[in-house]
Each structure stands twice: as structure tokens, then as C-alpha cells.
Design a protein around this motif. Structure first.
Motif, PDB file in Angstrom:
ATOM      1  N   PRO A 189      25.119  28.807 -21.460  1.00 43.15           N
ATOM      2  CA  PRO A 189      24.624  29.589 -22.292  1.00 43.15           C
ATOM      3  C   PRO A 189      24.323  31.087 -22.015  1.00 43.15           C
ATOM      4  CG  PRO A 189      23.145  28.610 -23.009  1.00 43.15           C
ATOM      5  CD  PRO A 189      23.566  27.801 -21.915  1.00 43.15           C
ATOM      6  N   THR A 190      25.067  32.323 -22.262  1.00 43.88           N
ATOM      7  CA  THR A 190      24.360  34.000 -21.857  1.00 43.88           C
ATOM      8  C   THR A 190      23.637  34.087 -22.870  1.00 43.88           C
ATOM      9  OG1 THR A 190      26.940  34.289 -20.813  1.00 43.88           O
ATOM     10  CG2 THR A 190      24.933  36.357 -21.215  1.00 43.88           C
ATOM     11  N   HIS A 191      22.219  34.725 -21.628  1.00 42.00           N
ATOM     12  CA  HIS A 191      21.420  35.074 -22.950  1.00 42.00           C
ATOM     13  C   HIS A 191      20.596  36.145 -23.120  1.00 42.00           C
ATOM     14  CE1 HIS A 191      19.201  30.825 -23.073  1.00 42.00           C
ATOM     15  NE2 HIS A 191      19.598  31.051 -21.794  1.00 42.00           N
ATOM     16  N   TRP A 192      21.233  37.013 -24.065  1.00 41.63           N
ATOM     17  CA  TRP A 192      21.151  38.618 -24.024  1.00 41.63           C
ATOM     18  C   TRP A 192      20.166  39.085 -25.340  1.00 41.63           C
ATOM     19  CZ3 TRP A 192      25.961  41.140 -22.902  1.00 41.63           C
ATOM     20  CH2 TRP A 192      26.860  40.779 -22.299  1.00 41.63           C
ATOM     21  N   GLN A 193      19.751  40.108 -24.021  1.00 41.25           N
ATOM     22  CA  GLN A 193      18.344  41.092 -23.959  1.00 41.25           C
ATOM     23  C   GLN A 193      18.580  42.669 -24.479  1.00 41.25           C
ATOM     24  OE1 GLN A 193      15.714  40.625 -20.954  1.00 41.25           O
ATOM     25  NE2 GLN A 193      14.469  42.387 -21.757  1.00 41.25           N
TER      26      GLN A 193
END
Length: 67
Positions: free
Chosen positions: A4-8
Motif C-alpha cells: 500500500p502507498t502511504h501518503w503524507q
């Protein structure tokens, strides 16, 4: 299996519902950028190109494009 992509996003982004911000993620050495209100549109770049852009913004290279 995909990781999963962890967006910040910045703590300075938007007021209230948080839909007025740019989100950033890094996947396999590629920088991903998206607007929180249109998360399906993702721009990709390299860390070096993003760094050069940020330094250009800080140096005023794009000031003529705004107000």
C-alpha cells in the motif's frame, strides 16, 4: 501482493476537512504527488527533480507566474 502507498500531507494544509492539500508518497524511489480532492490523478517525478523544483521555488524562479 502490492504494497500500500502511504501518503503524507503537511500539517499546514487546508482548513477543516483537509481537502486543500498536496499529498506526497515515495514508491520504489519514485516521488508521487496528488491533490487530496482528486486522489486518482497522480504525478510522478524523481527525488532529484522534485528537489530542483523546490529549490527553484525558494529562489523565486517562478514568482512571475503568481500574482
Amino acid at each position: 501482493m502490492l504494497t500500500p502507498t502511504h501518503w503524507q500531507k503537511s500539517s499546514f494544509s487546508g482548513n477543516g476537512d483537509g481537502t486543500e492539500c498536496i499529498e506526497v508518497a515515495v514508491t520504489d524511489g519514485t516521488v508521487l504527488l496528488r491533490e487530496s480532492d482528486t486522489p486518482d490523478i497522480v504525478v510522478t517525478t524523481s527525488p532529484a527533480k522534485l528537489r530542483a523544483f523546490i529549490l527553484g521555488v525558494k529562489a523565486g524562479e517562478f514568482d512571475h507566474l503568481v500574482g
